[in-house]
Each structure stands twice: as C-alpha cells, then as structure tokens.
Motif scaffolding. Structure first.
Motif, PDB file in Angstrom:
ATOM      1  N   ARG A  15      53.619  79.722  38.550  1.00 40.06           N
ATOM      2  CA  ARG A  15      54.109  81.017  38.071  1.00 40.06           C
ATOM      3  C   ARG A  15      55.307  80.747  37.169  1.00 40.06           C
ATOM      4  O   ARG A  15      56.159  79.929  37.487  1.00 40.06           O
ATOM      5  N   PHE A  16      55.351  81.460  36.047  1.00 38.06           N
ATOM      6  CA  PHE A  16      56.442  81.271  35.092  1.00 38.06           C
ATOM      7  C   PHE A  16      57.218  82.567  34.957  1.00 38.06           C
ATOM      8  O   PHE A  16      56.642  83.638  34.765  1.00 38.06           O
ATOM      9  N   ASP A  17      58.553  82.461  35.050  1.00 38.48           N
ATOM     10  CA  ASP A  17      59.419  83.627  34.910  1.00 38.48           C
ATOM     11  C   ASP A  17      59.576  84.040  33.452  1.00 38.48           C
ATOM     12  O   ASP A  17      59.780  85.207  33.161  1.00 38.48           O
ATOM     13  N   ASP A  18      59.488  83.085  32.554  1.00 38.93           N
ATOM     14  CA  ASP A  18      59.688  83.342  31.128  1.00 38.93           C
ATOM     15  C   ASP A  18      58.500  84.121  30.565  1.00 38.93           C
ATOM     16  O   ASP A  18      57.360  83.655  30.624  1.00 38.93           O
ATOM     17  N   PRO A  19      58.730  85.322  30.020  1.00 42.07           N
ATOM     18  CA  PRO A  19      57.626  86.115  29.465  1.00 42.07           C
ATOM     19  C   PRO A  19      56.876  85.400  28.334  1.00 42.07           C
ATOM     20  O   PRO A  19      55.719  85.720  28.065  1.00 42.07           O
ATOM     21  N   ALA A  20      57.514  84.431  27.702  1.00 40.71           N
ATOM     22  CA  ALA A  20      56.841  83.676  26.636  1.00 40.71           C
ATOM     23  C   ALA A  20      55.633  82.917  27.175  1.00 40.71           C
ATOM     24  O   ALA A  20      54.710  82.586  26.427  1.00 40.71           O
ATOM     25  N   TYR A  21      55.608  82.642  28.488  1.00 37.51           N
ATOM     26  CA  TYR A  21      54.516  81.878  29.092  1.00 37.51           C
ATOM     27  C   TYR A  21      53.625  82.758  29.977  1.00 37.51           C
ATOM     28  O   TYR A  21      52.919  82.254  30.849  1.00 37.51           O
ATOM     29  N   ALA A  22      53.642  84.061  29.738  1.00 38.68           N
ATOM     30  CA  ALA A  22      52.883  84.999  30.575  1.00 38.68           C
ATOM     31  C   ALA A  22      51.391  84.677  30.611  1.00 38.68           C
ATOM     32  O   ALA A  22      50.740  84.869  31.641  1.00 38.68           O
ATOM     33  N   ASP A  23      50.814  84.201  29.527  1.00 38.88           N
ATOM     34  CA  ASP A  23      49.372  83.919  29.478  1.00 38.88           C
ATOM     35  C   ASP A  23      49.036  82.469  29.828  1.00 38.88           C
ATOM     36  O   ASP A  23      47.859  82.115  29.886  1.00 38.88           O
ATOM     37  N   LEU A  24      50.048  81.657  30.055  1.00 43.08           N
ATOM     38  CA  LEU A  24      49.821  80.244  30.376  1.00 43.08           C
ATOM     39  C   LEU A  24      49.373  80.106  31.823  1.00 43.08           C
ATOM     40  O   LEU A  24      49.996  80.651  32.735  1.00 43.08           O
ATOM     41  N   GLU A  25      48.274  79.400  32.031  1.00 45.21           N
ATOM     42  CA  GLU A  25      47.781  79.114  33.373  1.00 45.21           C
ATOM     43  C   GLU A  25      47.787  77.606  33.563  1.00 45.21           C
ATOM     44  O   GLU A  25      47.160  76.876  32.797  1.00 45.21           O
ATOM     45  N   VAL A  26      48.524  77.160  34.578  1.00 45.13           N
ATOM     46  CA  VAL A  26      48.613  75.734  34.892  1.00 45.13           C
ATOM     47  C   VAL A  26      48.375  75.571  36.387  1.00 45.13           C
ATOM     48  O   VAL A  26      48.988  76.264  37.190  1.00 45.13           O
ATOM     49  N   VAL A  27      47.476  74.648  36.737  1.00 40.93           N
ATOM     50  CA  VAL A  27      47.222  74.314  38.130  1.00 40.93           C
ATOM     51  C   VAL A  27      47.596  72.848  38.306  1.00 40.93           C
ATOM     52  O   VAL A  27      47.102  71.985  37.576  1.00 40.93           O
ATOM     53  N   CYS A  28      48.489  72.588  39.267  1.00 43.25           N
ATOM     54  CA  CYS A  28      48.933  71.216  39.521  1.00 43.25           C
ATOM     55  C   CYS A  28      48.437  70.738  40.876  1.00 43.25           C
ATOM     56  O   CYS A  28      48.206  71.522  41.786  1.00 43.25           O
ATOM     57  N   ARG A  29      48.305  69.419  40.965  1.00 42.95           N
ATOM     58  CA  ARG A  29      47.916  68.774  42.214  1.00 42.95           C
ATOM     59  C   ARG A  29      49.108  68.720  43.170  1.00 42.95           C
ATOM     60  O   ARG A  29      50.235  69.000  42.787  1.00 42.95           O
ATOM     61  N   SER A  30      48.827  68.289  44.398  1.00 44.74           N
ATOM     62  CA  SER A  30      49.895  68.056  45.366  1.00 44.74           C
ATOM     63  C   SER A  30      50.892  67.056  44.793  1.00 44.74           C
ATOM     64  O   SER A  30      50.535  66.223  43.967  1.00 44.74           O
ATOM     65  N   MET A  31      52.103  67.147  45.269  1.00 50.30           N
ATOM     66  CA  MET A  31      53.152  66.242  44.807  1.00 50.30           C
ATOM     67  C   MET A  31      53.584  65.362  45.973  1.00 50.30           C
ATOM     68  O   MET A  31      53.904  65.878  47.045  1.00 50.30           O
ATOM     69  N   SER A  32      53.578  64.054  45.775  1.00 51.12           N
ATOM     70  CA  SER A  32      54.070  63.151  46.815  1.00 51.12           C
ATOM     71  C   SER A  32      55.592  63.233  46.869  1.00 51.12           C
ATOM     72  O   SER A  32      56.231  63.752  45.948  1.00 51.12           O
ATOM     73  N   ILE A  33      56.165  62.718  47.937  1.00 56.57           N
ATOM     74  CA  ILE A  33      57.627  62.692  48.051  1.00 56.57           C
ATOM     75  C   ILE A  33      58.216  61.872  46.899  1.00 56.57           C
ATOM     76  O   ILE A  33      59.218  62.256  46.299  1.00 56.57           O
ATOM     77  N   GLY A  34      57.575  60.754  46.562  1.00 61.27           N
ATOM     78  CA  GLY A  34      58.056  59.929  45.457  1.00 61.27           C
ATOM     79  C   GLY A  34      58.049  60.685  44.138  1.00 61.27           C
ATOM     80  O   GLY A  34      59.006  60.626  43.365  1.00 61.27           O
ATOM     81  N   SER A  35      56.963  61.429  43.876  1.00 66.56           N
ATOM     82  CA  SER A  35      56.891  62.229  42.648  1.00 66.56           C
ATOM     83  C   SER A  35      57.918  63.350  42.656  1.00 66.56           C
ATOM     84  O   SER A  35      58.489  63.679  41.615  1.00 66.56           O
ATOM     85  N   LEU A  36      58.146  63.940  43.833  1.00 61.83           N
ATOM     86  CA  LEU A  36      59.155  64.992  43.936  1.00 61.83           C
ATOM     87  C   LEU A  36      60.528  64.451  43.587  1.00 61.83           C
ATOM     88  O   LEU A  36      61.272  65.052  42.807  1.00 61.83           O
ATOM     89  N   ILE A  37      60.867  63.287  44.126  1.00 67.28           N
ATOM     90  CA  ILE A  37      62.166  62.670  43.824  1.00 67.28           C
ATOM     91  C   ILE A  37      62.266  62.374  42.330  1.00 67.28           C
ATOM     92  O   ILE A  37      63.281  62.681  41.691  1.00 67.28           O
ATOM     93  N   ASP A  38      61.210  61.800  41.766  1.00 63.89           N
ATOM     94  CA  ASP A  38      61.213  61.509  40.323  1.00 63.89           C
ATOM     95  C   ASP A  38      61.362  62.794  39.515  1.00 63.89           C
ATOM     96  O   ASP A  38      62.124  62.839  38.543  1.00 63.89           O
ATOM     97  N   ALA A  39      60.635  63.848  39.902  1.00 61.69           N
ATOM     98  CA  ALA A  39      60.680  65.106  39.160  1.00 61.69           C
ATOM     99  C   ALA A  39      62.060  65.749  39.238  1.00 61.69           C
ATOM    100  O   ALA A  39      62.579  66.238  38.236  1.00 61.69           O
ATOM    101  N   VAL A  40      62.667  65.727  40.419  1.00 60.96           N
ATOM    102  CA  VAL A  40      64.002  66.303  40.564  1.00 60.96           C
ATOM    103  C   VAL A  40      65.000  65.532  39.703  1.00 60.96           C
ATOM    104  O   VAL A  40      65.879  66.123  39.073  1.00 60.96           O
TER     105      VAL A  40
END
Length: 142
Positions: A15-40
């Motif tokens: 879900r995107f708060d920015d109205p500019a992305y209202a029509d954008l649909e993105v589905v992501c896979r599960s995130m591992s703890i390692g990926s979460l740390i990298d993403a943060v």
C-alpha cells in the motif's frame, strides 16, 4: 517428513500513501531477517542516503523481493530486474522499499480473542496438542 519452507511463503500486496502511486500494484515475497536488516540499513537517514555500494544492494534486494507488479513504460510491461530497478526514480524505489518493510513487520489486527482467566482461548493449542506439552499451570493456593 520435514517442513518445506517454500510452502510457507507470505506475499505482501503493498500500500502506498503517496497519491502519485495510487495505481501502482506491487506484490512482494516474504522478507528474511537478513533482508529486513539490509533493507532498514538502506532507508534514508537524517545524514542523507547510504553510500553507492549500499544503494546497489538495494536494487538486488528489491528485484529479489518483488514477485509481481503492474509497472509499465509507454504501455509496455516492465520486467523486474536489478538493472530496471536501478533506472527507476529514487523516490519510487524508496516508496516500494518502505512499503515492503512496513508490510513485513506489521502485526495483523484484530488479534485473537482475549483470555479473561489467564488461560489461552479454547482451541488455541488444538492443532499441536498431540505433539506438544500442555502450557504450564500456576499453583493454586490451598
């Protein structure tokens, strides 16, 4: 027979708060703890953006994490690859990354029914009762 982790994958419709992305649909896979740390670690801070090598890592993390999207360029569907993500606007990449992290760590509501007597709700342990010990009970005064 063991537990097949590939069968437990969760997918997140972002879900995107920015109205500019209202029509954008993105589905992501599960995130591992390692990926979460990298993403943060990739998220912008008061000090600015991460170094270029860290940003390059973001493109791979996003490409690996995005299962599907409806992104198009002049009516042509855009493939999910690190190279494509690298060429997207930074603002869009950060919006996807932040929405993915938020979805991955969000607790679903409402939570299960509350126990009024300190015991788990009926049926909570029903699936594992045969293989798991009962939860410990507190001694009662006599």
């Amino acid at each position: 027979m063991g537990f097949d982790i590939s069968q437990a994958e969760t997918r997140y419709r972002l879900r995107f708060d920015d109205p500019a992305y209202a029509d954008l649909e993105v589905v992501c896979r599960s995130m591992s703890i390692g990926s979460l740390i990298d993403a943060v670690n990739l998220m912008p801070t008061d000090d600015g953006l991460p170094d270029p090598a860290t940003l390059e890592a973001m493109f791979k993390i996003l490409a690996d994490g995005i299962a599907e999207w409806n992104l198009e360029d002049s009516g042509v569907p855009v493939e999910v690859t690190p190279e494509v993500i690298r060429d997207l606007p930074l603002r869009l990449n950060l919006a996807i990354l932040m929405a993915w992290v938020s979805s991955a760590v969000e607790v679903e509501a409402p939570l299960a029914a509350r126990s009024e007597n300190g015991k788990p709700p009926p049926g909570l342990f029903a699936e594992t009762a045969a293989s798991s010990p009962s939860p410990p009970t507190s001694p009662t005064p006599t």
